[in-house]
Design an enzyme around this catalytic site. Structure first.
Site, mmCIF file in Angstrom:
data_model
loop_
_atom_site.group_PDB
_atom_site.id
_atom_site.type_symbol
_atom_site.label_atom_id
_atom_site.label_comp_id
_atom_site.label_asym_id
_atom_site.label_seq_id
_atom_site.Cartn_x
_atom_site.Cartn_y
_atom_site.Cartn_z
ATOM 1 N N ASP A 478 0.832 -1.205 0.000
ATOM 2 C CA ASP A 478 0.000 0.000 0.000
ATOM 3 C C ASP A 478 0.867 1.256 0.000
ATOM 4 O O ASP A 478 2.067 1.213 0.295
ATOM 5 C CB ASP A 478 -0.889 -0.037 1.255
ATOM 6 C CG ASP A 478 -2.215 0.664 1.044
ATOM 7 O OD1 ASP A 478 -2.315 1.477 0.108
ATOM 8 O OD2 ASP A 478 -3.141 0.407 1.831
ATOM 9 N N ASP A 548 -10.655 2.418 -2.969
ATOM 10 C CA ASP A 548 -11.112 2.221 -1.586
ATOM 11 C C ASP A 548 -12.628 2.312 -1.507
ATOM 12 O O ASP A 548 -13.206 2.054 -0.452
ATOM 13 C CB ASP A 548 -10.489 3.284 -0.666
ATOM 14 C CG ASP A 548 -9.161 2.813 -0.091
ATOM 15 O OD1 ASP A 548 -8.815 1.639 -0.292
ATOM 16 O OD2 ASP A 548 -8.473 3.623 0.549
HETATM 17 C C1 GLA Z 1 -5.624 1.951 2.243
HETATM 18 C C2 GLA Z 1 -6.057 0.770 1.416
HETATM 19 C C3 GLA Z 1 -7.120 -0.002 2.155
HETATM 20 C C4 GLA Z 1 -6.571 -0.474 3.480
HETATM 21 C C5 GLA Z 1 -6.079 0.720 4.286
HETATM 22 C C6 GLA Z 1 -5.345 0.274 5.533
HETATM 23 O O1 GLA Z 1 -6.625 2.888 2.368
HETATM 24 O O2 GLA Z 1 -6.495 1.163 0.168
HETATM 25 O O3 GLA Z 1 -7.545 -1.104 1.385
HETATM 26 O O4 GLA Z 1 -5.536 -1.380 3.246
HETATM 27 O O5 GLA Z 1 -5.184 1.525 3.528
HETATM 28 O O6 GLA Z 1 -4.813 1.328 6.238
#
Ligand code: GLA
Length: 731
Positions: A478, A548
């Site tokens: 990420d 997200d």
């Molecule tokens: C980002 C990712 C999510 C999750 C969060 C965790 O927003 O896109 O899928 O993994 O971080 O902090």
């Protein structure tokens, strides 16, 4: 041969396109044609020279006043050569001012496709070898060379481009702008199609007719970004999904980018794309070279579906390296939306048990398993397992999960540091920060200065230690903020303009070390969802978390936009709970499944809280996804109904390569009293074959389905799922 050269005319042929350039009488490399496949005819007859007032004339031409680079289509226009349009190179080659004039020097043809060390690039494979044309240009005064690289994949129907600047002078040269490619289209008025967005709303398609002047798209964020995607299409006014001409440029780069489309005074259109030059400089010492990232060009005479299908196939076969690209991907459950940071071993095991019951394949443990990380204020940079939270070692947890027949995935965010972390307390200078200035925080975190080797090594060694011990099968990488406070304590002042690009090179080096060390690992990249959803990332990871935003209705537009430039199998898509955590909307469980099955499918909710009814639906969903997964992986994809234009329903379709199987999916957005009848028209079938609708047993010819169409089912209630499966049958 895909590359034909005669009298210094270079003609590149792909299955359906021809690209041509030529060294003209002034020894300049001009662009003569890109479009529908033709032969090797010298297309420079298309260019009409005339006296162009106020356009510079290059010295020494016997056609002064007529020969001007300000008008001529070029392959690599340079600032200072009398062309006032957007250019590819702006550099101080030693004189103290930015100037240059590059003439043809030499060329070479090689079998196989070139590589770009340290950067993602399409590669030669057994299926599609590709050929390389390298054309070398030299500055009129200085020993500075530009190597233009062309990769020609005839069968895949794509042409790639990149450039290398080489300093053979005795001193330093300073580059302040370098684009990877220029596409000069002499005729026609074009629409620009691009994909803008925001966090939780990426890749919204927009189509505008290009005005005179410069239209630009850029990301200054150090990432390709949620806001703009490094993929653009130029299309004729009338181009549709199935008819008309269009060109696309995909930039294989995960940092800031700059795309400019300029319609000039003579209605010619020039497109350039490359590294964002807003805050860029690069010093090249004697003997050094600078390589640009790659651009992939493709052309379709048959509309956008064809263009996308070409890209999907080329990316899967000759850009994605992972062994997972052709494999059935595990259907996963990710605990992020189920628990956020609030989990322990017991609830993870409970989710895993339920996942096994439902016939899922993998549990992914997201953020919060390491360091002191119970919220987003702390812990990034401390990649050691929080054994208190997991009530034991990670290996023990993974073993239990493996024993249930599930594989196991783990989340990392390797490029970041929290101020509240052991790492920051020990190495405060390892964060990017500008001396004497307050730091710009985002999600309470800072970017690590991964341009420093010791930082990269420290982070990757921590990650390797965890992965070696726990034997995870999947990693989600990420990246949850834009790059900022851009100053590296390890570089001198005059090199700070290099930090953004060095950052991207560092990401690639770290990812490369991961994929080399664990060739079987399934790797999913992510940047707050789809903040780095581009072709560069696909060189490292076969799938990317698409957004997200897991709301099925918002996803219709996000996935629609993404499908123009990227394979469907690359889009991570999960069923989540309702009311949806991002939008607050409630949609039927089945509809969420339909939308998530247009991607790499999974769940992101607390399986323990599902009703028996939902579990039943989930089981059916999983079976249906398994039945159609091969189509998601390798079928031809058609966008049947545009969610930006139709408020009533959205539809898409997968067709197997042999045209014997097709699935049409979609969502009926709104219920209507006394409803209208809506027809839809499947695409890409064999007109002469007979297809059975598996749900009803009715048989139709391909011709009838494609030409006469079929009515949509009469559903009641908003957001209703639509799915048709047709299989070819003997008459
Ligand atoms: C980002 C990712 C999510 C999750 C969060 C965790 O927003 O896109 O899928 O993994 O971080 O902090």
């Amino acid at each position: 041969m895909a590359i034909n050269i005669k009298n210094q005319i270079f003609t590149l042929h792909t299955k359906n396109s021809t690209y041509q350039m030529k060294v003209d009488e002034q020894n300049m490399l001009i662009h003569t044609y890109y479009g529908n496949r033709t032969d090797d005819t010298d297309c420079s007859y298309l260019i009409r020279m005339a006296d162009r007032g106020f356009s510079g004339n290059i010295p020494g031409t016997d056609r002064e006043r007529v020969y001007s680079l300000d008008f001529l289509p070029q392959e690599f226009p340079v600032y200072g050569d009398g062309d006032y349009r957007v250019d590819c190179l702006k550099a101080d080659l030693g004189s103290g001012v930015q100037d240059g004039m590059f003439f043809f020097d030499s060329y070479q043809v090689r079998e196989g496709k070139y590589n770009i060390p340290g950067l993602p690039a399409f590669f030669s494979s057994e299926k599609s070898e590709g050929e390389t044309l390298e054309i070398v240009l030299k500055d009129a005064v200085e020993e500075v060379y530009v190597h233009l690289l062309y990769g020609v994949f005839e069968e895949l129907d794509i042409i790639t481009r990149a450039a290398v600047v080489e300093n053979r002078t005795e001193g330093d040269i300073q580059i302040s702008r370098i684009m990877s490619a220029c596409l000069d289209l002499g005729m026609g008025k074009y629409d620009l199609i691009h994909f803008y967005g925001k966090h939780a709303g990426e890749r919204q398609m927009e189509r505008n007719s290009l005005p005179h002047g410069i239209t630009e798209l850029r990301s200054t964020r150090g990432t390709s970004s949620h806001q703009h995607n490094p993929f653009v299409i130029l299309a004729d006014k009338d181009t549709t999904e199935s008819t008309g001409e269009c060109y696309s440029a995909s930039f294989l780069y995960s940092g800031g980018f700059h795309a400019q489309a300029e319609v000039d005074q003579f209605n010619q259109t020039r497109l350039v794309i490359g590294i964002d030059d807003y805050d860029f400089s690069w010093k090249l010492k004697k003997g050094e070279s600078f390589s640009t990232p790659e651009v992939c060009l493709t052309y379709s005479a048959d509309g956008f579906s064809k263009l996308s299908q070409t890209l999907h196939q080329a990316i899967v076969s000759n850009l994605i390296r992972s062994c997972w690209k052709d494999r059935v991907r595990p259907i996963l459950v990710n605990n992020w939306e189920a628990t956020y940071f609030d989990f322990n071993k017991d609830n993870l095991i409970a989710i895993a048990k339920e996942a096994a019951e439902l016939n899922l394949d993998m549990l992914v443990l997201d953020d919060g398993w390491f360091g002191k990380r119970d919220d987003d204020f702390s812990g990034l940079g401390d990649w050691f397992v929080n054994e208190k939270k997991l009530c034991g070692t990670l290996s023990e947890l993974v073993k239990e999960v493996h024993d249930m027949g599930l594989s196991f995935g783990l989340w990392f965010e390797p490029e970041m540091i929290s101020e509240d972390s052991d790492l920051y307390r020990e190495h405060p200078d390892w964060a990017l920060k500008i001396p004497g200035r307050a730091m710009n925080r985002s999600r309470h975190q800072l970017n690590l200065d991964i341009t420093r080797k010791e930082v990269r090594e420290h982070i990757m060694n921590q990650i390797f230690k965890v992965l070696d011990a726990c034997k995870a099968d999947y990693v989600k990488w990420d990246m949850n903020r834009s790059v900022d406070n851009v100053f590296s304590a390890a570089l001198p002042k005059e090199r700070q303009g290099e930090v953004y690009h060095r950052y991207v090179l560092a990401v690639y080096e770290m990812m490369e070390s991961l994929v080399q060390r664990y060739p079987d690992l399934l790797f999913e990249s992510c940047s707050g969802g789809g903040g780095r959803f581009e072709a560069g990332m696909l060189y490292y990871s076969p799938q990317i978390w698409c957004s997200d935003n897991t709301d099925a209705i918002d996803r219709l537009k996000i996935q629609y936009g993404t499908s123009f430039g990227y394979p469907i199998s690359a889009m991570g898509a999960h069923v989540s709970v309702c009311p949806n955590h991002q939008s607050g909307r409630t949609t039927p469980f089945e509809t969420r499944g339909i939308v998530a099955s247009a991607g790499t499918f999974g769940y992101e909710l607390d399986l323990m809280k599902m009703s028996e009814e939902e579990k039943k639906t989930a089981r059916e969903q999983i079976l249906k996804y398994k039945e159609m997964e091969h189509l998601v992986q390798s079928g031809d994809y058609y966008r049947l109904v545009n969610p930006f234009e139709n408020n009533n329903h959205v539809l898409w379709q997968f067709v197997s390569k042999d045209k014997k199987e097709t699935v049409v999916c979609g969502v009926r957005l709104h219920s209507e009293a006394n409803p209208y009848i809506y027809l839809f028209y499947p695409q890409g079938l064999d007109a002469d074959l007979h297809y059975e609708d598996i749900a009803t047993g009715k048989v139709y010819t391909g011709a009838a389905l494609m030409k006469a169409g079929l009515p949509l089912p009469l559903t009641t209630g908003d957001y209703q799922p639509i799915r048709f499966t047709f299989k070819a049958v003997e008459k």
